[in-house]
Design a protein around this motif. Structure first.
Motif, PDB file in Angstrom:
ATOM      1  N   PRO A 117       0.833  -1.209   0.000  1.00 55.77           N
ATOM      2  CA  PRO A 117       0.000   0.000   0.000  1.00 55.77           C
ATOM      3  C   PRO A 117       0.863   1.252   0.000  1.00 55.77           C
ATOM      4  CG  PRO A 117       0.043  -1.007   2.180  1.00 55.77           C
ATOM      5  CD  PRO A 117       0.720  -1.979   1.261  1.00 55.77           C
ATOM      6  N   ALA A 118       0.342   2.292  -0.605  1.00 48.92           N
ATOM      7  CA  ALA A 118       1.073   3.565  -0.648  1.00 48.92           C
ATOM      8  C   ALA A 118       1.187   4.134   0.760  1.00 48.92           C
ATOM      9  CB  ALA A 118       0.353   4.559  -1.557  1.00 48.92           C
ATOM     10  N   PRO A 119       2.373   4.595   1.144  1.00 49.82           N
ATOM     11  CA  PRO A 119       2.540   5.111   2.511  1.00 49.82           C
ATOM     12  C   PRO A 119       1.814   6.441   2.698  1.00 49.82           C
ATOM     13  CG  PRO A 119       4.518   5.514   1.234  1.00 49.82           C
ATOM     14  CD  PRO A 119       3.618   4.680   0.369  1.00 49.82           C
ATOM     15  N   SER A 120       1.300   6.621   3.885  1.00 47.45           N
ATOM     16  CA  SER A 120       0.699   7.914   4.216  1.00 47.45           C
ATOM     17  C   SER A 120       1.804   8.884   4.613  1.00 47.45           C
ATOM     18  CB  SER A 120      -0.291   7.749   5.371  1.00 47.45           C
ATOM     19  OG  SER A 120       0.362   7.236   6.526  1.00 47.45           O
ATOM     20  N   PHE A 121       1.516  10.167   4.474  1.00 43.43           N
ATOM     21  CA  PHE A 121       2.528  11.159   4.822  1.00 43.43           C
ATOM     22  C   PHE A 121       1.842  12.404   5.376  1.00 43.43           C
ATOM     23  CE2 PHE A 121       1.456  12.119   0.442  1.00 43.43           C
ATOM     24  CZ  PHE A 121       1.354  13.493   0.439  1.00 43.43           C
ATOM     25  N   PHE A 122       2.646  13.188   6.082  1.00 42.04           N
ATOM     26  CA  PHE A 122       2.183  14.434   6.670  1.00 42.04           C
ATOM     27  C   PHE A 122       3.224  15.499   6.378  1.00 42.04           C
ATOM     28  CE2 PHE A 122       2.454  17.391  10.311  1.00 42.04           C
ATOM     29  CZ  PHE A 122       1.189  17.968  10.236  1.00 42.04           C
ATOM     30  N   THR A 123       2.774  16.667   5.905  1.00 44.45           N
ATOM     31  CA  THR A 123       3.677  17.762   5.570  1.00 44.45           C
ATOM     32  C   THR A 123       3.829  18.695   6.764  1.00 44.45           C
ATOM     33  OG1 THR A 123       3.001  17.660   3.255  1.00 44.45           O
ATOM     34  CG2 THR A 123       4.128  19.652   3.977  1.00 44.45           C
ATOM     35  N   ALA A 124       5.064  19.015   7.104  1.00 48.24           N
ATOM     36  CA  ALA A 124       5.353  19.887   8.246  1.00 48.24           C
ATOM     37  C   ALA A 124       6.379  20.939   7.833  1.00 48.24           C
ATOM     38  CB  ALA A 124       5.880  19.081   9.429  1.00 48.24           C
ATOM     39  N   ARG A 125       6.300  22.083   8.468  1.00 42.72           N
ATOM     40  CA  ARG A 125       7.206  23.186   8.169  1.00 42.72           C
ATOM     41  C   ARG A 125       8.361  23.202   9.162  1.00 42.72           C
ATOM     42  NH1 ARG A 125       7.143  27.452   5.015  1.00 42.72           N
ATOM     43  NH2 ARG A 125       5.004  26.966   4.380  1.00 42.72           N
ATOM     44  N   VAL A 126       9.563  23.443   8.628  1.00 37.78           N
ATOM     45  CA  VAL A 126      10.747  23.566   9.468  1.00 37.78           C
ATOM     46  C   VAL A 126      10.755  24.965  10.088  1.00 37.78           C
ATOM     47  CG1 VAL A 126      13.264  23.522   9.507  1.00 37.78           C
ATOM     48  CG2 VAL A 126      12.021  21.931   8.035  1.00 37.78           C
ATOM     49  N   VAL A 127      10.842  25.013  11.421  1.00 39.75           N
ATOM     50  CA  VAL A 127      10.776  26.304  12.111  1.00 39.75           C
ATOM     51  C   VAL A 127      12.104  26.692  12.738  1.00 39.75           C
ATOM     52  CG1 VAL A 127       8.303  26.176  12.545  1.00 39.75           C
ATOM     53  CG2 VAL A 127       9.878  25.172  14.185  1.00 39.75           C
ATOM     54  N   ARG A 263       8.258  16.233   4.301  1.00 38.76           N
ATOM     55  CA  ARG A 263       7.147  15.291   4.411  1.00 38.76           C
ATOM     56  C   ARG A 263       7.564  14.125   5.284  1.00 38.76           C
ATOM     57  NH1 ARG A 263       4.544  14.857  -1.713  1.00 38.76           N
ATOM     58  NH2 ARG A 263       3.726  16.987  -1.796  1.00 38.76           N
ATOM     59  N   LEU A 264       6.721  13.810   6.242  1.00 39.15           N
ATOM     60  CA  LEU A 264       6.976  12.698   7.152  1.00 39.15           C
ATOM     61  C   LEU A 264       6.166  11.503   6.676  1.00 39.15           C
ATOM     62  CD1 LEU A 264       6.798  14.634  10.539  1.00 39.15           C
ATOM     63  CD2 LEU A 264       8.784  14.210   9.087  1.00 39.15           C
ATOM     64  N   PHE A 265       6.851  10.458   6.235  1.00 33.39           N
ATOM     65  CA  PHE A 265       6.199   9.280   5.684  1.00 33.39           C
ATOM     66  C   PHE A 265       6.110   8.196   6.746  1.00 33.39           C
ATOM     67  CE2 PHE A 265       7.340  11.475   1.887  1.00 33.39           C
ATOM     68  CZ  PHE A 265       6.411  11.091   0.934  1.00 33.39           C
ATOM     69  N   ASP A 266       4.948   7.547   6.773  1.00 39.56           N
ATOM     70  CA  ASP A 266       4.731   6.415   7.670  1.00 39.56           C
ATOM     71  C   ASP A 266       4.670   5.159   6.814  1.00 39.56           C
ATOM     72  OD1 ASP A 266       4.081   4.643   9.629  1.00 39.56           O
ATOM     73  OD2 ASP A 266       2.518   5.887  10.534  1.00 39.56           O
ATOM     74  N   PHE A 267       5.792   4.439   6.757  1.00 42.74           N
ATOM     75  CA  PHE A 267       5.859   3.246   5.933  1.00 42.74           C
ATOM     76  C   PHE A 267       5.345   2.006   6.642  1.00 42.74           C
ATOM     77  CE2 PHE A 267       8.846   6.087   3.899  1.00 42.74           C
ATOM     78  CZ  PHE A 267       8.603   5.875   2.559  1.00 42.74           C
ATOM     79  N   GLY A 268       4.949   2.149   7.885  1.00 46.01           N
ATOM     80  CA  GLY A 268       4.376   1.021   8.613  1.00 46.01           C
ATOM     81  C   GLY A 268       5.357  -0.082   8.904  1.00 46.01           C
ATOM     82  N   LEU A 269       6.636   0.266   9.065  1.00 49.72           N
ATOM     83  CA  LEU A 269       7.637  -0.750   9.373  1.00 49.72           C
ATOM     84  C   LEU A 269       7.449  -1.244  10.793  1.00 49.72           C
ATOM     85  CD1 LEU A 269      10.758   0.944   7.771  1.00 49.72           C
ATOM     86  CD2 LEU A 269       9.324  -0.837   6.804  1.00 49.72           C
ATOM     87  N   GLN A 270       7.467  -2.556  10.932  1.00 49.42           N
ATOM     88  CA  GLN A 270       7.249  -3.139  12.247  1.00 49.42           C
ATOM     89  C   GLN A 270       8.552  -3.299  13.018  1.00 49.42           C
ATOM     90  OE1 GLN A 270       4.190  -3.597  13.374  1.00 49.42           O
ATOM     91  NE2 GLN A 270       3.414  -2.859  11.403  1.00 49.42           N
ATOM     92  N   GLY A 271       9.605  -3.559  12.296  1.00 48.85           N
ATOM     93  CA  GLY A 271      10.869  -3.808  12.974  1.00 48.85           C
ATOM     94  C   GLY A 271      11.720  -2.572  13.090  1.00 48.85           C
ATOM     95  N   ILE A 272      11.137  -1.460  13.520  1.00 50.34           N
ATOM     96  CA  ILE A 272      11.890  -0.214  13.629  1.00 50.34           C
ATOM     97  C   ILE A 272      12.970  -0.371  14.685  1.00 50.34           C
ATOM     98  CG2 ILE A 272      11.745   2.207  14.303  1.00 50.34           C
ATOM     99  CD1 ILE A 272      10.596   1.634  11.590  1.00 50.34           C
ATOM    100  N   LEU A 273      14.189  -0.056  14.306  1.00 46.70           N
ATOM    101  CA  LEU A 273      15.315  -0.156  15.213  1.00 46.70           C
ATOM    102  C   LEU A 273      15.922   1.214  15.429  1.00 46.70           C
ATOM    103  CD1 LEU A 273      17.096  -3.299  13.739  1.00 46.70           C
ATOM    104  CD2 LEU A 273      15.494  -3.216  15.643  1.00 46.70           C
ATOM    105  N   PRO A 274      16.501   1.454  16.607  1.00 44.68           N
ATOM    106  CA  PRO A 274      17.193   2.715  16.828  1.00 44.68           C
ATOM    107  C   PRO A 274      18.441   2.794  15.968  1.00 44.68           C
ATOM    108  CG  PRO A 274      17.582   1.223  18.660  1.00 44.68           C
ATOM    109  CD  PRO A 274      16.547   0.580  17.795  1.00 44.68           C
ATOM    110  N   PRO A 275      19.003   3.988  15.771  1.00 43.35           N
ATOM    111  CA  PRO A 275      20.171   4.125  14.900  1.00 43.35           C
ATOM    112  C   PRO A 275      21.335   3.253  15.330  1.00 43.35           C
ATOM    113  CG  PRO A 275      19.229   6.272  15.366  1.00 43.35           C
ATOM    114  CD  PRO A 275      18.506   5.288  16.242  1.00 43.35           C
TER     115      PRO A 275
END
Length: 288
Positions: A117-127, A263-275
């Protein structure tokens, strides 16, 4: 023919300057005395000169238009030649794309491929720049009901920017790809080899841990890798550039110094790991 003697010519020469000065003062006094008369005279002169100037100007304009027309035709000829060459290249690329599309369709049918499925995203402004001397991050204005969460991928119109690390009620913090704590698994499109892109607080992150015999080539496109399920595969990152000291770096597509909107994309990754989970892979023979 009457010839003036030298003393007479010298006398006339000496008298010409005072006469001209007197005439100039006379014209000035006349203008002051009767401004309406001077204006009428200027208008009459303008009315007489304007048609003559218009007639003289027509050949000049015609010649200028002819030169412009010839130059335009010459430029159009060169532009047409360039477009023909470009169309030939595009036709070849179109044939290649159609062949690849047919091959992909065949492989998908054989594998019973289900599209993601296409990922959802949200647009935000850098302040603001949320980093400092030893950090590279930006702050986003999100609002109280924005669908923002940790781990979301930030992209600008060109490519990968970073990842959301902190979320507040009206703001979010994005750790940029150039931050010293950033560790991103990437793939070279030319060889499909994998590596780790390591931030170093400079404009170009460095590459590490590529397979033996598959050294990054200058000019290779770099995209994200889905290794460890930390990032989705295929996000555009940048181009490989080798330094004079022999170190491979990545020239990022994203303009991190000119971020206005991301744009902040939500790819729905389940195995998100810290850096840090992908920062130090196990050492393997043949890797740098």
């Amino acid at each position: 023919m009457i010839r003036l003697s030298i003393p007479l010519r010298q006398a006339l020469g000496r008298l010409s300057l005072p006469v001209l000065i007197a005439m100039a003062f006379g014209v000035m006094l006349l203008g002051k005395a009767d401004a309406l008369l001077v204006e009428r005279m200027r208008t009459m002169v303008t009315d007489v000169v304007t048609p003559i100037w218009s007639v003289l100007q027509r050949p000049v304009s015609a010649a200028s238009d002819a030169v412009t027309e010839v130059r335009t035709l010459w430029n159009m000829r060169a532009e047409n030649e360039r477009l023909r060459t470009e169309n030939d290249h595009l036709r070849r690329w179109q044939d290649t794309a159609l062949a690849l599309e047919a091959e992909n369709s065949l492989l998908r049918r054989q594998l019973a491929w289900v599209p993601e499925p296409a990922p959802s995203f949200f647009t935000a402004r850098v302040v603001a720049d949320g980093g400092g001397t030893y950090a590279r991050a930006v702050l986003l204005a999100t609002g109280p009901r924005a669908p923002v969460r940790k781990g979301q991928i930030a992209l600008d119109e060109r490519g990968f920017v970073g990842r959301v690390t902190e979320v507040g009620s009206r703001s979010a913090r994005v750790l940029l790809a150039t931050d010293i704590n950033s560790r991103i698994p990437v793939t070279f499109e030319g060889t499909r080899a994998r590596a780790i892109m390591v931030g170093n607080n400079s404009a170009r992150p460095r590459l590490q841990h590529w397979p033996e015999g598959q050294v990054p080539r200058d000019g290779d496109r770099v995209v994200t890798s889905s290794e460890a399920s930390a990032y989705p595969a295929g996000l555009p990152v940048g181009i490989v550039r080798w330094t004079e000291g022999g170190v491979p770096e990545v020239e990022l597509f994203a303009r991190l110094d000119r971020l206005d909107v991301v744009r902040l994309f939500d790819f729905g990754l389940q195995g998100i790991l810290p850096p840090e989970a992908v920062a130090r892979p196990e050492p393997r023979p043949g890797r740098r």
